[in-house]
Design a protein around this motif. Structure first.
Motif, short mmCIF file in Angstrom:
data_model
loop_
_atom_site.label_atom_id
_atom_site.label_comp_id
_atom_site.label_asym_id
_atom_site.label_seq_id
_atom_site.Cartn_x
_atom_site.Cartn_y
_atom_site.Cartn_z
N SER A 1 -69.54 -31.35 -48.48
CA SER A 1 -68.49 -30.92 -49.42
C SER A 1 -67.36 -30.23 -48.68
O SER A 1 -66.18 -30.37 -49.04
N GLY A 2 -67.69 -29.49 -47.62
CA GLY A 2 -66.66 -28.83 -46.83
C GLY A 2 -65.74 -29.82 -46.15
O GLY A 2 -64.52 -29.62 -46.09
N GLY A 3 -66.31 -30.90 -45.63
CA GLY A 3 -65.50 -31.93 -45.00
C GLY A 3 -64.50 -32.54 -45.96
O GLY A 3 -63.33 -32.76 -45.62
N GLN A 4 -64.93 -32.80 -47.18
CA GLN A 4 -64.03 -33.35 -48.19
C GLN A 4 -62.97 -32.34 -48.63
O GLN A 4 -61.78 -32.66 -48.73
N ALA A 5 -63.41 -31.11 -48.89
CA ALA A 5 -62.50 -30.10 -49.42
C ALA A 5 -61.39 -29.75 -48.43
O ALA A 5 -60.28 -29.37 -48.83
N ILE A 6 -61.67 -29.87 -47.13
CA ILE A 6 -60.66 -29.56 -46.12
C ILE A 6 -59.75 -30.77 -45.88
O ILE A 6 -58.54 -30.63 -45.75
#
Length: 439
Positions: free
Chosen positions: A351-356
């Motif tokens: 989720s962090g990869g997508q959100a960034i």
């Protein structure tokens, strides 16, 4: 330059220390110090300009933020798993499955249980807590080496279900905000990719276990395993009903309560497990105590890695890496997939990869006229690949805190199924979209 050396070196050291078994409550802060110091961060909030990033503040912000968001779910998930274990429900269901499907399909039963719960909206962490007692029983019945339990749990949870069309997991929902799509974006390609990952991954898992068995590996019991010899067990239907309660309540309240739906679902599962099988408990209050300790260890390990990611995101090298990843020339699908995968690997979070990446990628690719459904599905699948490196919070929690294994024994199979298989699925998705399927 020094900041980039610190970022890459700190991440590499965290992976090495994790694989060698160092306690993450030590390894996480230690590697964060390397990243922060070489990245030029002030050490303390008191020495940093007001509002500026600093090592202690960012690390503890990520650590405490994760605990604040997830502790109720970790606690209730661990308690639910212990209720299933101590009441004999997990053993009852396991024996019934083995009796119906045969011991050769014990692994398939675990994978399917995880897949159903994950696609039903139950958190990945909670699925591992919930299914683990049944997995131990099934592996014991089939006499399979228990070091493959984390791989079976992870494969059923974070591969062909987590990022598929229609999945209620956040890895499938984050792109909606930026691409104005639906949870079912690219569903035609998603079905093909999910079937491929499920079939190929299961074949690979069975092959790895088969080789280990041929070498003479067997199931090795532990003192903390539930003792079921000469014990009366509940009816298999009564054993599986608490799991059904969790799944149904999670589905009912998912839209209205979002993440908090798990609190209602797990509490309902615990109450159902006690009400239906209270006569079969060995030590109900002892089970609750053990579950509480397990939850604290699990969330502490995971939060330690999340804290590292919060420091990594604050150093200048991280933004440099993001800029490089999000400006890759060529096919937008390939560029987006690489960007999200690499950032997810750096942060240890899908989720962090997508959100960034998406706030930067989405406007650029939308202006280019990229098919949003194809981009949604590609980004979603790609986020579930490099995120599962050894330092990933879910991986650490499942291998160490829940299953009690070491990375040295268990991560080889976990990495094969949660990194390589999704990467192959990602490549297949890009090829299918490039051929015009689902567009």
């Amino acid at each position: 330059m020094l900041s980039m050396i610190g970022l890459i070196g700190g991440l590499a050291l965290l992976i090495i220390l994790t694989l060698r078994g160092m306690n993450l409550l030590i390894a996480g802060p230690l590697c964060a110090i390397i990243v922060g110091v070489l990245g030029g961060l002030d050490l303390f909030p008191q020495t940093a300009p007001e509002g500026a990033a600093n090592l202690v503040g960012n690390y503890m912000g990520g650590f405490s933020g994760f605990v604040a968001s997830w502790f109720p779910m970790f606690l209730l998930g661990a308690l639910f798993g212990k209720v299933m274990e101590d009441s004999g429900s997990a053993d009852s269901v396991s024996k019934w499955i083995v009796g119906k499907l045969g011991m050769q399909r014990a692994v398939l039963a675990i994978v399917l249980a995880c897949a159903i719960l994950t696609y039903g909206g139950v958190s990945l962490f909670v699925v591992a807590f919930s299914v683990y007692p049944m997995a131990v029983s099934l592996f014991k019945e089939a006499n399979l080496p228990r070091r493959f339990i984390p791989a079976a749990l992870a494969f059923g949870s974070v591969t062909f279900t987590m990022t598929s069309a229609g999945s209620p997991e956040i890895q499938n929902w984050i792109p909606i905000e930026y691409l104005d799509t639906s949870p079912y974006a690219g569903w035609e390609v998603s079905i093909i990719v999910a079937l491929f990952m499920a079939a190929f991954g299961y074949w690979w898992l069975r092959k790895m276990i088969g080789k280990a068995v041929d070498r003479g590996e067997t199931f090795v019991g532990r003192e903390e395993d539930p003792q079921v010899e000469n014990r009366k067990l509940p009816n298999p239907v009564m054993g599986i009903l608490p799991l059904v309660v969790v799944l149904v309540l999670s589905f009912i309240f998912h839209d209205s309560l979002k993440q908090s739906a798990l609190i209602v679902a797990l509490l309902g599962g615990i109450l159902a497990g006690y009400a239906l099988n209270y006569k079969y408990f060995n030590d109900f209050f002892g089970a609750l105590s053990a579950g509480t300790v397990g939850a604290l260890i699990a969330i502490g390990n995971t939060a330690a890695v999340v804290g590292f990611g919060s420091v990594a995101k604050a150093v200048p090298a991280f933004q440099t890496a993001v800029d490089a990843m999000t400006s890759i020339p060529g096919s937008p699908l390939i560029g987006g997939a690489i960007a999200v995968s690499v950032i997810a690997g750096l942060t240890g979070s899908a989720s962090g990869g997508q959100a960034i990446a998406l706030p930067i990628l989405a406007p650029h690719y939308l202006d280019m006229g990229v098919n949003t459904e194809a981009l949604h599905r590609t980004v979603s699948i790609s986020s579930g690949a490099l995120d599962s490196l050894p330092h990933n919070g879910y991986v650490v929690t499942t291998i160490r805190a829940i299953c009690g294994e070491t990375h040295a024994d268990a991560y080889g199979a976990v990495g094969a199924l949660t990194v390589i298989v999704p990467l192959l699925g990602l490549a297949l998705a890009i090829v299918l979209f490039s051929l015009g399927l689902g567009i």
